[in-house]
Scaffold this motif. Structure first.
Motif, PDB file in Angstrom:
ATOM      1  N   LYS A 154       1.010  -1.287   0.017  1.00 61.82           N
ATOM      2  CA  LYS A 154       0.071  -0.011   0.081  1.00 61.82           C
ATOM      3  C   LYS A 154       0.734   1.236   0.052  1.00 61.82           C
ATOM      4  O   LYS A 154       0.590   2.092  -0.509  1.00 61.82           O
ATOM      5  N   ALA A 155       1.968   1.254   0.737  1.00 56.49           N
ATOM      6  CA  ALA A 155       2.834   2.366   1.005  1.00 56.49           C
ATOM      7  C   ALA A 155       3.309   2.762  -0.590  1.00 56.49           C
ATOM      8  O   ALA A 155       3.607   3.707  -0.801  1.00 56.49           O
ATOM      9  N   ALA A 156       3.900   1.610  -1.284  1.00 51.93           N
ATOM     10  CA  ALA A 156       4.463   1.679  -2.581  1.00 51.93           C
ATOM     11  C   ALA A 156       3.385   2.172  -3.463  1.00 51.93           C
ATOM     12  O   ALA A 156       3.755   3.204  -4.309  1.00 51.93           O
ATOM     13  N   ARG A 166      -1.516   6.150   6.657  1.00 57.34           N
ATOM     14  CA  ARG A 166      -2.407   5.562   5.560  1.00 57.34           C
ATOM     15  C   ARG A 166      -1.891   4.396   4.888  1.00 57.34           C
ATOM     16  O   ARG A 166      -2.598   3.555   4.149  1.00 57.34           O
ATOM     17  N   VAL A 167      -0.720   3.985   5.410  1.00 54.79           N
ATOM     18  CA  VAL A 167      -0.248   2.598   5.158  1.00 54.79           C
ATOM     19  C   VAL A 167      -0.454   1.686   5.871  1.00 54.79           C
ATOM     20  O   VAL A 167      -0.091   0.474   5.565  1.00 54.79           O
ATOM     21  N   ILE A 168      -1.341   1.777   6.867  1.00 56.58           N
ATOM     22  CA  ILE A 168      -1.704   0.749   7.785  1.00 56.58           C
ATOM     23  C   ILE A 168      -2.651  -0.062   7.222  1.00 56.58           C
ATOM     24  O   ILE A 168      -3.824   0.397   6.393  1.00 56.58           O
ATOM     25  N   HIS A 169      -2.546  -1.541   7.379  1.00 56.76           N
ATOM     26  CA  HIS A 169      -3.371  -2.231   7.082  1.00 56.76           C
ATOM     27  C   HIS A 169      -4.166  -2.941   8.390  1.00 56.76           C
ATOM     28  O   HIS A 169      -3.756  -3.593   9.138  1.00 56.76           O
ATOM     29  N   TYR A 170      -5.410  -2.648   8.351  1.00 50.25           N
ATOM     30  CA  TYR A 170      -6.380  -2.992   9.759  1.00 50.25           C
ATOM     31  C   TYR A 170      -6.394  -4.354   9.873  1.00 50.25           C
ATOM     32  O   TYR A 170      -6.746  -5.325   8.774  1.00 50.25           O
ATOM     33  N   GLY A 171      -6.547  -4.801  11.095  1.00 48.73           N
ATOM     34  CA  GLY A 171      -6.723  -6.458  11.190  1.00 48.73           C
ATOM     35  C   GLY A 171      -8.170  -6.611  11.482  1.00 48.73           C
ATOM     36  O   GLY A 171      -8.919  -5.766  11.262  1.00 48.73           O
ATOM     37  N   MET A 172      -8.396  -7.891  11.925  1.00 47.59           N
ATOM     38  CA  MET A 172      -9.846  -8.126  12.081  1.00 47.59           C
ATOM     39  C   MET A 172     -10.525  -7.290  13.281  1.00 47.59           C
ATOM     40  O   MET A 172     -11.772  -7.099  12.912  1.00 47.59           O
ATOM     41  N   ILE A 173      -9.987  -6.887  14.176  1.00 52.24           N
ATOM     42  CA  ILE A 173     -10.534  -6.323  15.175  1.00 52.24           C
ATOM     43  C   ILE A 173     -11.141  -4.821  14.866  1.00 52.24           C
ATOM     44  O   ILE A 173     -12.140  -4.377  14.995  1.00 52.24           O
TER      45      ILE A 173
END
Length: 488
Positions: A154-156, A166-173
């Motif tokens: 995502k960052a690239a 904004r480069v964070i990928h959110y987990g299940m929670i």
């Protein structure tokens, strides 16, 4: 106007829509159900005066909940039924990964979209069926799976530095924001992963890779755990237990009636089996009694528990045993026989954990013995108790039956594959059985009487008044002493 027809943030404001936290949602809807005398957890039996009141108190207290109990005690079912206490629909900012509330956004995406579009911000409506997330705790679960991580791809693609949130990928929670989130078998979650839940449970926010990111998530947590796990596979770390508001102990059914209700509700019985196999009430009671005996057996590990799934799969196997016999013999309809209970042994052996003594006996032998113990336990409810010590001159209600077998030099054989007509004729030939049933079970229906007759024979074997031998094609009943006296 239906709320679901509103498509923008401005439309929500016009109708003066008020947002609620998920815990308030559950609480308010539970209060309404209690006031209206509605059933809160439909299809759960045996918990009406124990688990369900405690669960309702926890919801009213807006607690995160841990359901602690042995396997097969409807823990996951209770968790899924909590969905019925949510509002039917809630508004969500369109395109939000974490179900942002349009009136109280928490993600950068939603905040920037609302600044850009204002009252024209598009919204969608999320149905309660989509507000449930579940994760089975396994050793390979990582913090990235359940909380989130930096996504280099995502960052690239967005040409952002790793310092940009904004480069964070959110987990299940985080993705389960404004939802019920269930973690099954919590003790199996590695201790370091449990530590990652501390902030979410107490402060309601998350931390990812050192980002100064406050994300006040709105989640109803519900955990399930098995007390056996505390010693065998893992444990719940103490600070995490401290952060869970209510721990509720589940249990197995305390009586046969409740157990039967659960089994009949959960067993997947084919429609053709319902019409082709006649199941006497006593057979259903006996099936449940076998499970009760298993929970008390010295050969079975009580800490591991005996799941309600045992009786459910056993009923399915029992009906299939009778159905298979009817198909092979050409009978369109058949009455369940006690000898059909041999067909449930595979359902027992796969679902019980044996202690050392049980391993020595062998799983199949233990299972077979459970059937005998269940017969012994139920027999006094229908017929006079068999006294262990009885004076020789005293009459017993079973003397005539024993005498009948004493006179059968070759023994009495009930073959597994007998057609129904032959099976009935053979049992009818034992005339003292009719006298016994006429005296003590006079209201018994004709079709149920055959199962009860065989039940009496098996019981007399358990009380050592008759002997029984299993052979390839069926069972042979004999007088235990006649062969010695006659010299056979």
């Amino acid at each position: 106007m239906k709320l679901e027809n509103i498509k923008t943030l401005g439309g929500l404001k016009k109708v003066d829509y008020k947002s609620k936290s998920i815990k308030d949602e559950l609480r308010d809807n539970l209060i309404e159900k209690i006031k209206n005398k509605e059933t809160t957890f439909e299809g759960v039996h045996g918990y009406e005066n124990t688990v369900i009141p405690e669960l309702e108190r926890a919801i009213l207290s807006r607690h995160n909940i841990n359901l602690l109990g042995l396997r097969g005690q409807a823990k996951t079912r209770l968790a899924r039924l909590m969905l019925n206490l949510l509002d039917e629909y809630i508004p969500v900012v369109e395109g939000s990964e974490i179900n942002d509330d349009p009136l109280n956004p928490i993600s950068r995406y939603a905040k920037e979209l609302i600044i850009e579009k204002g009252d024209d911000t598009p919204i969608v409506w999320l149905h309660r069926s989509e507000r449930f997330a579940e994760k089975l705790a396994t050793p390979d679960v990582t913090v990235a799976d359940i909380i989130g991580d930096v996504d280099p791809i995502k960052a690239a693609n967005l040409k952002l530095s790793y310092a940009d949130d904004r480069v964070i990928h959110y987990g299940m929670i985080p993705r389960a924001n404004r939802c019920i989130f269930v973690i099954n078998e919590l003790p199996d979650l590695q201790a370091r992963i449990q530590v990652a839940l501390f902030n979410i449970l107490q402060e309601g926010d998350i931390q990812i890779r050192g980002f100064k990111l406050r994300l006040p998530l709105d989640i109803q947590f519900l955990f399930t755990a098995n007390p056996e796990d505390y010693t065998n596979r893992g444990s719940i770390v103490t600070p995490l237990k401290d952060r869970i508001g209510s721990q509720i102990l589940t249990h197995y059914p305390v009586d046969i009636e409740t157990a039967r209700l659960i089994t009949e509700q959960e067993a997947k019985v084919v429609e053709s089996q319902k019409t082709s196999v006649i199941v006497p009430d006593l057979a259903r009671d006996l099936l449940e009694q076998i499970v009760f005996e298993a929970r008390e057996s010295e050969f079975i590990d009580a800490k591991s528990g005996v799941s309600a799934r045992l009786s459910i799969t056993a009923l399915e196997n029992l009906l299939s045993t009778a159905e298979r016999r009817a198909l092979m013999s050409g009978d369109g309809q058949t009455i369940l026989r006690l000898s059909d209970f041999v067909g449930i042994i595979p359902s027992i052996t796969g679902k019980v954990e044996l202690v050392y003594e049980g391993e020595q006996e062998g799983a199949a032998v233990v299972a077979y013995n459970l059937i005998g113990e269940a017969i012994k336990s139920l027999f006094p409810e229908f017929f006079p108790k068999v006294e262990k010590l009885q004076k020789q001159e005293d009459d017993s209600p079973y003397d005539d039956i024993v005498s009948w077998f004493f006179n059968q030099k070759e023994g009495f054989e009930l073959l597994d594959e007998l057609r129904d007509k032959e099976y009935k004729n053979m049992l009818n030939a034992i005339s003292p059985l009719d006298d016994l049933l006429g005296k003590y079970q006079s209201k018994l229906s004709k079709q149920d009487s055959y199962f009860v007759k065989e039940f009496v024979l098996w019981a007399l074997v358990e009380f050592k008044l008759l002997s029984k031998q299993r052979f390839t094609e069926g069972i042979q009943f004999k007088d235990p002493y006649g062969s010695f006296i006659s010299g056979i």
